[in-house]
Design an enzyme around this catalytic site. Structure first.
Site, short mmCIF file in Angstrom:
data_model
loop_
_atom_site.label_atom_id
_atom_site.label_comp_id
_atom_site.label_asym_id
_atom_site.label_seq_id
_atom_site.Cartn_x
_atom_site.Cartn_y
_atom_site.Cartn_z
N CYS A 1 -4.42 13.92 21.69
CA CYS A 1 -5.47 13.31 22.52
C CYS A 1 -4.86 13.57 24.00
O CYS A 1 -3.93 12.83 24.30
CB CYS A 1 -5.61 11.69 22.11
SG CYS A 1 -6.37 10.75 23.57
N CYS B 1 -5.01 10.67 26.51
CA CYS B 1 -4.23 9.50 26.18
C CYS B 1 -2.78 10.08 26.79
O CYS B 1 -1.84 9.41 27.27
CB CYS B 1 -3.63 9.20 24.49
SG CYS B 1 -5.32 8.99 23.66
N ASP B 2 -2.45 11.15 26.50
CA ASP B 2 -0.97 11.76 26.53
C ASP B 2 -0.83 12.72 27.65
O ASP B 2 0.48 13.12 28.01
CB ASP B 2 -0.38 12.35 25.47
CG ASP B 2 -0.50 11.02 24.12
OD1 ASP B 2 -0.16 10.14 24.58
OD2 ASP B 2 -0.58 11.54 22.82
#
Ligand code: NDP
Length: 319
Positions: free
Chosen positions: A142, A145-146
């Site tokens: 992701c 997300c990261d």
């Protein structure tokens, strides 16, 4: 034999959407029962830091956030149970659900069902990839997300669909350089998405290229790749390795009753709601969302599903 238990609101799945549905349903006095499934906590249990969920100014780690959500759902008396739903029968007025395998499976009846079974990211399956993923060493599925953790750094992303293009474009805004590995000589993504990638100067696309190994003991240091036309092997320097080769929605047990699209995602029968093609059955989270796939959007749809379920019962005079 005693009659199967009749549940007002049965929630299947324990990611952010399932627990949010439980919080809303419990506070509306619907006495929800939530079955956790095989991966209690869902995909966030595979994540380390979650920095983009509103309300956590310092960020929070994924498993801690799931424990908080579970405790919040339990505070309002959600009945959280362990168990794997193996079969459903949505053909009648009351929805039948079986928990467990074979003769020992427990039959339950539910007036409303909220499907929150999520989707699972696909991985390449390389030993080095899985090991570094599991220790939080720089392997992720992701980018949204990261990606932030790799600002100014060089990263590699695998995949050639719309998701991979979208994630590569997202990473390009943050990272110094993004190398995209495409296993064929062309991408699967729509032309518009491909243009987006090709227009960004700091994305390099390597076609006919497969990943052999993610290098690094504690954290990603590079990626060994092979050109499947020439056989040439190369080592790319990178600190982050992103995998965007698709997701599998966990919807197989519903296929005889719930309308699914070609990839198995639940069809959003009435856009803007959580209604499915079966009365009294609602979707929430990634089992029906292949576009956004965020914890916060999953939570939002969990809220919608609980409100839709409550309104459905109220309209029938049962709540
Ligand atoms: P897709 O299934 O569309 O694409 C997966 C990609 O991963 C393919 O290019 C495939 O390669 C590649 N791949 C699969 N396995 C491997 C492997 N082992 N090694 C290397 N590459 C591999 O998944 P997406 O998640 O991209 O998209 C899912 C759906 O969601 C699609 O319908 C897409 O259009 C939609 N979507 C739409 C968006 C939008 O409109 N903004 C954003 C994101 C998704 P190959 O092509 O060789 O099979």
């Amino acid at each position: 034999m005693s009659e199967p238990e009749l549940i007002n609101c049965l929630i299947i799945g324990s990611g952010p959407s399932g627990f949010t549905a439980a919080i809303y349903a419990a506070r509306a006095d619907m006495k929800p029962v939530l079955y956790q499934g095989s991966q209690p906590g869902g995909q966030l249990m595979e994540t380390t830091e979650v920095d983009n969920f509103p309300g956590y100014p310092e960020g929070i780690n994924g498993p801690q956030m799931m424990m908080d959500l579970e405790n919040q759902a339990k505070r309002f008396d959600t009945d959280v149970r362990s168990g794997w739903v193996t079969k459903v029968d949505f053909s009648g007025e009351v929805h039948k659900v079986w928990v467990g395998e074979g003769d020992k499976a427990l039959e339950l009846h539910a007036k409303t069902v909220i499907i929150s079974t999520g989707a699972s990211a696909k991985w390449l399956g390389l030993e080095s990839e899985i090991r570094l993923r599991d220790i939080g060493g720089g392997v992720s599925a992701c980018a949204v997300c990261d990606g932030f953790f790799y600002r100014g750094q060089d990263v590699v992303i695998v995949g050639a669909g719309d998701s991979a293009c979208e994630e590569a474009s997202y990473l390009a805004k943050l990272c110094n350089k993004v190398t995209m590995l495409v296993r064929r000589d062309e991408m699967r993504a729509s032309k518009a998405m491909q243009h987006r990638v090709n227009d960004l100067e700091n994305i390099e696309v390597l076609y006919n290229t497969e990943t052999l190994e993610v290098l690094g003991e504690e954290a990603v240091e590079g990626v060994k790749v092979k050109n499947n036309q020439t056989g040439e092997e190369t080592v790319l320097t990178a600190t982050g390795f992103f995998v965007a080769i698709g997701h599998t929605p966990n919807t197989a047990i519903f296929k005889d009753y719930i309308e699914l699209d070609a990839q198995g995602y639940i069809v959003q029968t009435k856009p803007g709601t959580s209604i499915t093609n079966v009365e009294g059955v609602f979707w929430s989270g990634d089992c029906a969302d292949k576009i956004y796939r965020q914890a916060v959007t999953a939570a939002g749809s969990g809220c919608m599903a609980a409100l839709d379920a409550e309104r459905y019962l109220a309209a029938k005079g049962e709540h």
